[in-house]
Design an enzyme around this catalytic site. Structure first.
Site, PDB file in Angstrom:
ATOM      1  N   SER A 145     -87.874  76.781  78.845  1.00  0.00           N
ATOM      2  CA  SER A 145     -86.954  75.651  78.986  1.00  0.00           C
ATOM      3  C   SER A 145     -87.681  74.442  79.579  1.00  0.00           C
ATOM      4  O   SER A 145     -88.638  73.969  78.968  1.00  0.00           O
ATOM      5  CB  SER A 145     -85.741  76.100  79.818  1.00  0.00           C
ATOM      6  OG  SER A 145     -84.687  75.193  79.673  1.00  0.00           O
ATOM      7  N   ASP A 223     -78.401  80.493  72.132  1.00  0.00           N
ATOM      8  CA  ASP A 223     -78.716  79.761  73.366  1.00  0.00           C
ATOM      9  C   ASP A 223     -77.720  78.612  73.520  1.00  0.00           C
ATOM     10  O   ASP A 223     -77.606  77.764  72.626  1.00  0.00           O
ATOM     11  CB  ASP A 223     -80.151  79.217  73.217  1.00  0.00           C
ATOM     12  CG  ASP A 223     -80.683  78.535  74.462  1.00  0.00           C
ATOM     13  OD1 ASP A 223     -79.908  77.868  75.164  1.00  0.00           O
ATOM     14  OD2 ASP A 223     -81.892  78.667  74.699  1.00  0.00           O
ATOM     15  N   HIS A 256     -80.145  81.986  76.494  1.00  0.00           N
ATOM     16  CA  HIS A 256     -81.147  81.227  77.252  1.00  0.00           C
ATOM     17  C   HIS A 256     -81.697  82.013  78.447  1.00  0.00           C
ATOM     18  O   HIS A 256     -82.512  81.518  79.197  1.00  0.00           O
ATOM     19  CB  HIS A 256     -80.492  79.931  77.747  1.00  0.00           C
ATOM     20  CG  HIS A 256     -81.455  78.859  78.178  1.00  0.00           C
ATOM     21  ND1 HIS A 256     -82.299  78.217  77.289  1.00  0.00           N
ATOM     22  CD2 HIS A 256     -81.716  78.297  79.388  1.00  0.00           C
ATOM     23  CE1 HIS A 256     -83.017  77.312  77.938  1.00  0.00           C
ATOM     24  NE2 HIS A 256     -82.697  77.349  79.217  1.00  0.00           N
TER      25      HIS A 256
HETATM   26  N1  LIG Z   1     -76.546  77.678  84.103  1.00  0.00           N
HETATM   27  C1  LIG Z   1     -77.657  77.279  84.924  1.00  0.00           C
HETATM   28  C2  LIG Z   1     -78.476  76.279  84.170  1.00  0.00           C
HETATM   29  C3  LIG Z   1     -79.856  76.377  84.575  1.00  0.00           C
HETATM   30  C4  LIG Z   1     -80.563  77.450  83.808  1.00  0.00           C
HETATM   31  O1  LIG Z   1     -80.090  78.022  82.824  1.00  0.00           O
HETATM   32  N2  LIG Z   1     -81.737  77.733  84.286  1.00  0.00           N
HETATM   33  C5  LIG Z   1     -82.612  78.605  83.564  1.00  0.00           C
HETATM   34  C6  LIG Z   1     -83.825  77.785  83.208  1.00  0.00           C
HETATM   35  S1  LIG Z   1     -83.353  76.307  82.308  1.00  0.00           S
HETATM   36  C7  LIG Z   1     -83.065  79.756  84.454  1.00  0.00           C
HETATM   37  O2  LIG Z   1     -84.112  80.317  84.220  1.00  0.00           O
HETATM   38  N3  LIG Z   1     -82.281  80.110  85.473  1.00  0.00           N
HETATM   39  C8  LIG Z   1     -82.675  81.091  86.459  1.00  0.00           C
HETATM   40  C9  LIG Z   1     -82.588  82.518  86.044  1.00  0.00           C
HETATM   41  O3  LIG Z   1     -81.957  82.837  85.012  1.00  0.00           O
HETATM   42  O4  LIG Z   1     -83.145  83.374  86.765  1.00  0.00           O
HETATM   43  C10 LIG Z   1     -77.174  76.648  86.196  1.00  0.00           C
HETATM   44  O5  LIG Z   1     -76.206  75.893  86.123  1.00  0.00           O
HETATM   45  O6  LIG Z   1     -77.778  76.918  87.246  1.00  0.00           O
END
Ligand SMILES: N[C@@H](CCC(=O)N[C@@H](CS)C(=O)NCC(=O)O)C(=O)O
Length: 278
Positions: A145, A223, A256
């Site tokens: 991402s 995604d 995602h």
């Molecule tokens: N839905 C998330 C959006 C952010 C998101 O999806 N982050 C991804 C990278 S863009 C991630 O890796 N999140 C941490 C994880 O899943 O451990 C939020 O609002 O915090």
């Protein structure tokens, strides 16, 4: 450098370190996986850049990359996603400020005091890894991402540095999508001509053919950010126009999350190994 954690993992070592960053003007952590020393030559390095809201630990704990990295003899280096600490500017949203450094050098106040993740990743962290660990000079880069964007711009802006680059669900055209536009207007200001130096579509269109390196992108078609924020087909079109060796795989049903990355990280490690271990 201070060792914060160490765990045996697939006969190698998973470590977490704290160090003072002169470039970022704050204290940083990074994680590293050191494969078992079964090889006579020093192992190459794969840098992994994470996405919004992440630290160095999301990939370490969720992607399950260590088993194959141990087998192949590849060091994994996981930096944090922004400068950290009480002195560091932040914003309310999850997509700006801490956890959202976008791997660039900010020019605008208040961000420019610390937000220089590009210089940190290009210069300071690799020098630290080279001086503190037994590693070869060969390296590759990957990410997810916002970190996919980071991996792509690092590779595109530094010809000859990386053997190969890959990404999961990367933000390929940040200058044209809401996440990127919010971050770039804060960090770089409203003159959008300065944004092009941090946009992988623009960088690829301006690239020289001799600088191209093997590139693999995986994108889940379930995604939730695909249509609004990611659109990897735009980079595939830039690759088609420039002859850049990009493979874009659309994976049906994947979203995602790190469940997607856990499903395909082995492919990415074996992809990089072809070039890293040559
Ligand atoms: N839905 C998330 C959006 C952010 C998101 O999806 N982050 C991804 C990278 S863009 C991630 O890796 N999140 C941490 C994880 O899943 O451990 C939020 O609002 O915090």
């Amino acid at each position: 450098m201070e060792l914060l954690e160490e765990h045996r993992c697939f006969e190698g070592r998973q470590q977490r370190w704290r160090h003072d960053s002169a470039v970022l003007n704050c204290t940083m952590t990074f994680s590293i996986f050191l494969p078992p020393a079964h090889l006579t030559t020093p192992p190459p390095v794969l840098y992994w850049l994470s996405g919004l809201t992440c630290t160095d630990e999301n990939f370490t704990t969720k992607a399950g990359a260590q088993r194959v990295a141990a087998e192949l003899g590849i060091v994994l280096v996981m930096p944090d996603t922004s400068p950290r600490g009480e002195d560091v500017a932040d914003a309310d949203g999850y997509d700006l400020g801490k956890g959202a450094g976008f791997y660039l050098n900010a020019t605008e106040q208040p961000w420019s005091a610390h937000y220089r993740m590009y210089d940190y990743l290009r210069d300071e962290l690799p020098a630290l890894i080279q001086s503190q660990f037994t590693v070869s000079g060969r390296c590759a880069i990957s990410g997810h991402s916002m970190g996919g964007h980071g991996a792509l711009i690092m590779a595109l802006k530094n010809p000859g540095r990386f053997t190969s680059v890959s990404a999961f669900a990367p933000i390929v055209n940040p200058a044209q999508v809401p996440w990127g536009q919010k971050a770039f207007s804060a960090y770089l200001g409203n003159d959008t001509s300065t944004w092009q130096a941090w946009d992988s579509c623009a960088l690829m269109l301006a690239s020289q053919s001799q600088d191209a390196i093997p590139t693999l992108i995986d994108q889940g078609d379930a995604d939730q950010f695909l249509a609004d924020q990611l659109q990897p087909a735009r980079l595939a079109e830039a690759a088609r126009q420039t002859g850049w060796p990009l493979t874009l795989r659309v994976q049906p049903g994947y979203d995602h999350s790190y469940y997607f990355m856990a499903s395909f990280i082995e492919d990415h490690l074996r992809f990089h190994a072809q070039y890293l271990l040559k």
